[in-house]
Write an enzyme that holds these catalytic residues in place. Structure first.
Site, mmCIF file in Angstrom:
data_model
loop_
_atom_site.group_PDB
_atom_site.id
_atom_site.type_symbol
_atom_site.label_atom_id
_atom_site.label_comp_id
_atom_site.label_asym_id
_atom_site.label_seq_id
_atom_site.Cartn_x
_atom_site.Cartn_y
_atom_site.Cartn_z
ATOM 1 N N GLN A 1 0.851 -1.199 0.000
ATOM 2 C CA GLN A 1 0.000 0.000 0.000
ATOM 3 C C GLN A 1 0.884 1.245 0.000
ATOM 4 O O GLN A 1 0.395 2.356 -0.118
ATOM 5 C CB GLN A 1 -0.871 0.028 1.259
ATOM 6 C CG GLN A 1 -1.817 -1.145 1.375
ATOM 7 C CD GLN A 1 -2.398 -1.229 2.786
ATOM 8 O OE1 GLN A 1 -3.400 -0.594 3.092
ATOM 9 N NE2 GLN A 1 -1.771 -2.002 3.641
ATOM 10 N N HIS B 1 -1.531 1.331 -4.295
ATOM 11 C CA HIS B 1 -1.880 2.745 -4.093
ATOM 12 C C HIS B 1 -0.991 3.689 -4.906
ATOM 13 O O HIS B 1 -0.956 4.885 -4.628
ATOM 14 C CB HIS B 1 -1.819 3.113 -2.595
ATOM 15 C CG HIS B 1 -2.942 2.532 -1.792
ATOM 16 N ND1 HIS B 1 -3.004 2.572 -0.409
ATOM 17 C CD2 HIS B 1 -4.072 1.894 -2.173
ATOM 18 C CE1 HIS B 1 -4.107 1.974 0.007
ATOM 19 N NE2 HIS B 1 -4.766 1.545 -1.037
ATOM 20 N N CYS C 1 2.720 17.544 -18.144
ATOM 21 C CA CYS C 1 2.844 16.300 -18.913
ATOM 22 C C CYS C 1 3.879 16.441 -20.020
ATOM 23 O O CYS C 1 3.877 17.426 -20.759
ATOM 24 C CB CYS C 1 1.479 15.962 -19.506
ATOM 25 S SG CYS C 1 1.514 14.531 -20.570
ATOM 26 N N GLY D 1 2.919 -4.461 8.959
ATOM 27 C CA GLY D 1 2.972 -3.009 9.124
ATOM 28 C C GLY D 1 1.788 -2.258 8.562
ATOM 29 O O GLY D 1 1.950 -1.163 8.047
ATOM 30 N N THR D 2 0.633 -2.863 8.663
ATOM 31 C CA THR D 2 -0.569 -2.137 8.220
ATOM 32 C C THR D 2 -1.641 -2.208 9.293
ATOM 33 O O THR D 2 -1.822 -3.252 9.930
ATOM 34 C CB THR D 2 -1.104 -2.674 6.864
ATOM 35 O OG1 THR D 2 -2.329 -1.994 6.566
ATOM 36 C CG2 THR D 2 -1.335 -4.164 6.847
ATOM 37 N N ASN E 1 3.479 -6.846 13.416
ATOM 38 C CA ASN E 1 3.097 -5.487 13.803
ATOM 39 C C ASN E 1 3.386 -5.326 15.296
ATOM 40 O O ASN E 1 3.143 -6.262 16.061
ATOM 41 C CB ASN E 1 1.578 -5.302 13.541
ATOM 42 C CG ASN E 1 1.170 -3.842 13.458
ATOM 43 O OD1 ASN E 1 1.459 -3.063 14.350
ATOM 44 N ND2 ASN E 1 0.496 -3.481 12.379
HETATM 45 P P1 OAD Z 1 -1.168 2.947 9.018
HETATM 46 O O1 OAD Z 1 -0.402 4.170 9.428
HETATM 47 O O2 OAD Z 1 -2.654 2.979 9.080
HETATM 48 O O3 OAD Z 1 -0.682 1.715 9.892
HETATM 49 C C1 OAD Z 1 0.671 1.519 10.147
HETATM 50 C C2 OAD Z 1 0.810 0.254 10.970
HETATM 51 O O4 OAD Z 1 2.185 -0.031 11.092
HETATM 52 C C3 OAD Z 1 0.242 0.352 12.383
HETATM 53 O O5 OAD Z 1 -0.611 -0.766 12.620
HETATM 54 C C4 OAD Z 1 1.478 0.304 13.275
HETATM 55 O O6 OAD Z 1 1.245 -0.364 14.511
HETATM 56 C C5 OAD Z 1 2.432 -0.483 12.401
HETATM 57 N N1 OAD Z 1 3.876 -0.267 12.667
HETATM 58 C C6 OAD Z 1 4.505 0.800 13.186
HETATM 59 N N2 OAD Z 1 5.835 0.601 13.255
HETATM 60 C C7 OAD Z 1 6.072 -0.632 12.739
HETATM 61 C C8 OAD Z 1 7.239 -1.430 12.522
HETATM 62 N N3 OAD Z 1 8.466 -0.980 12.840
HETATM 63 N N4 OAD Z 1 7.087 -2.663 11.986
HETATM 64 C C9 OAD Z 1 5.858 -3.136 11.658
HETATM 65 N N5 OAD Z 1 4.734 -2.426 11.834
HETATM 66 C C10 OAD Z 1 4.814 -1.202 12.357
HETATM 67 O O7 OAD Z 1 -0.644 2.577 7.555
HETATM 68 P P2 OAD Z 1 -1.326 1.697 6.418
HETATM 69 O O8 OAD Z 1 -2.033 0.523 6.986
HETATM 70 O O9 OAD Z 1 -0.291 1.476 5.378
HETATM 71 O O10 OAD Z 1 -3.790 5.219 1.799
HETATM 72 O O11 OAD Z 1 -2.405 2.709 5.845
HETATM 73 C C11 OAD Z 1 -3.210 2.271 4.800
HETATM 74 C C12 OAD Z 1 -3.518 3.393 3.866
HETATM 75 O O12 OAD Z 1 -4.069 4.490 4.585
HETATM 76 C C13 OAD Z 1 -2.300 4.008 3.196
HETATM 77 O O13 OAD Z 1 -1.878 3.317 2.050
HETATM 78 C C14 OAD Z 1 -2.797 5.375 2.829
HETATM 79 C C15 OAD Z 1 -3.381 5.694 4.184
HETATM 80 O O14 OAD Z 1 -4.118 6.790 4.349
HETATM 81 C C16 OAD Z 1 -4.043 6.234 0.964
HETATM 82 O O15 OAD Z 1 -3.439 7.303 1.029
HETATM 83 C C17 OAD Z 1 -5.106 5.952 -0.051
#
Ligand code: OAD
Length: 244
Positions: free
Chosen positions: A102, A120, A148, A188-189, A214
């Protein structure tokens, strides 16, 4: 099952897997210095100039104030420009391995992964608002909205904004890989943004084991066979320990 390190049983499962798919999010880049969007169990959201990420990265704002959208993404490009991948950006070898991210930060590619499904988009690419050509746009800080190369019209960041569809062919490949996988990693999501967060569900329904990495429990933890509570850069290399 919640674990704090990779056990022999998990390493054995990993070694026996044939088709592996991985979904990564902002957390895999956290140890490189990339800010995550959400913290504190998903309850706090990143704000910039008083606006939450969900508004800054939205199709609505792109319609009403495209310059501000570019400023927001260029601010993030500035944060990213000096950063390097970390040990979490790993790519183990399997009969079939699909890396779905993502993240728009390009760090998987910087780590050497060639086949990354960027559901994304990519912040270092721009897309023409008139003819839809895409091109690399690495200049940061930007002096103006990139134009462009083909038709000269204004371009936008080639990323998916809230309120927009994901690139269809890329997402279809991600879904197919999730359904074929016998092991699916969710790394990490916060797993709150759909449809990407639906991929581990599809994988599970098709019979995959789910391993989450995570430091916090997330919305997807209930589905995971194993949640490895820890940082990606510390946990993931443990899978490769005896593989050399
Ligand atoms: P988030 O910021 O929502 O989640 C990040 C996750 O990473 C959290 O669950 C943290 O606990 C975890 N985390 C932090 N440090 C870490 C580490 N060292 N190792 C592993 N995990 C760790 O990010 P996303 O899930 O990527 O979309 O967010 C999803 C989407 O929301 C993004 O792609 C973006 C955002 O708004 C768009 O912009 C369309």
């Amino acid at each position: 099952m919640v674990l704090h390190e990779v056990t022999d049983e998990l390493r054995m499962m990993f070694d026996r897997a044939r088709r592996v798919a991985v979904l990564t999010g902002a957390g895999i880049s956290a140890e490189s210095g990339v800010p995550t969007f959400r913290g504190g169990g998903g309850s706090e959201i990143w704000t910039w100039r008083g606006r939450p990420v969900t508004e800054l990265s939205s199709a609505e704002l792109m319609r009403t104030d495209p310059k501000l959208v570019w400023e927001w993404f260029d601010y993030r490009r500035g944060l990213l420009s000096e950063l390097q991948p970390n040990p979490g950006h790993w790519e183990p070898r399997f009969e079939e391995f699909t890396l779905i991210t993502q993240n728009i930060d390009d760090l998987h590619r910087a780590a050497g992964s060639l086949n990354v499904l960027e559901v994304h988009g990519n912040v270092w690419r721009a897309r023409c608002l008139r003819c839809a050509s895409t091109f690399e746009a690495r200049e940061t800080p930007l002096e103006d909205v990139p134009l462009c190369f083909v038709c000269g019209a204004a371009a936008r960041p080639d990323v998916v904004l809230f309120g927009e569809m994901l690139p269809e062919s890329i997402f279809e490949r991600a879904e197919a890989a999730a359904q074929r996988a016998d092991l699916f990693f969710v790394i990490g999501t916060s797993a709150v943004v759909y449809p990407a967060a639906g991929l581990p569900v599809a994988a599970k329904q098709a019979g995959a084991r789910i391993i989450e990495v995570n430091p916090e429990m997330t919305d997807i933890s209930f589905l995971a066979d194993y949640t490895l509570l820890g940082k990606a850069g510390e946990i993931l290399p443990q899978f490769l320990k005896e593989r050399g």
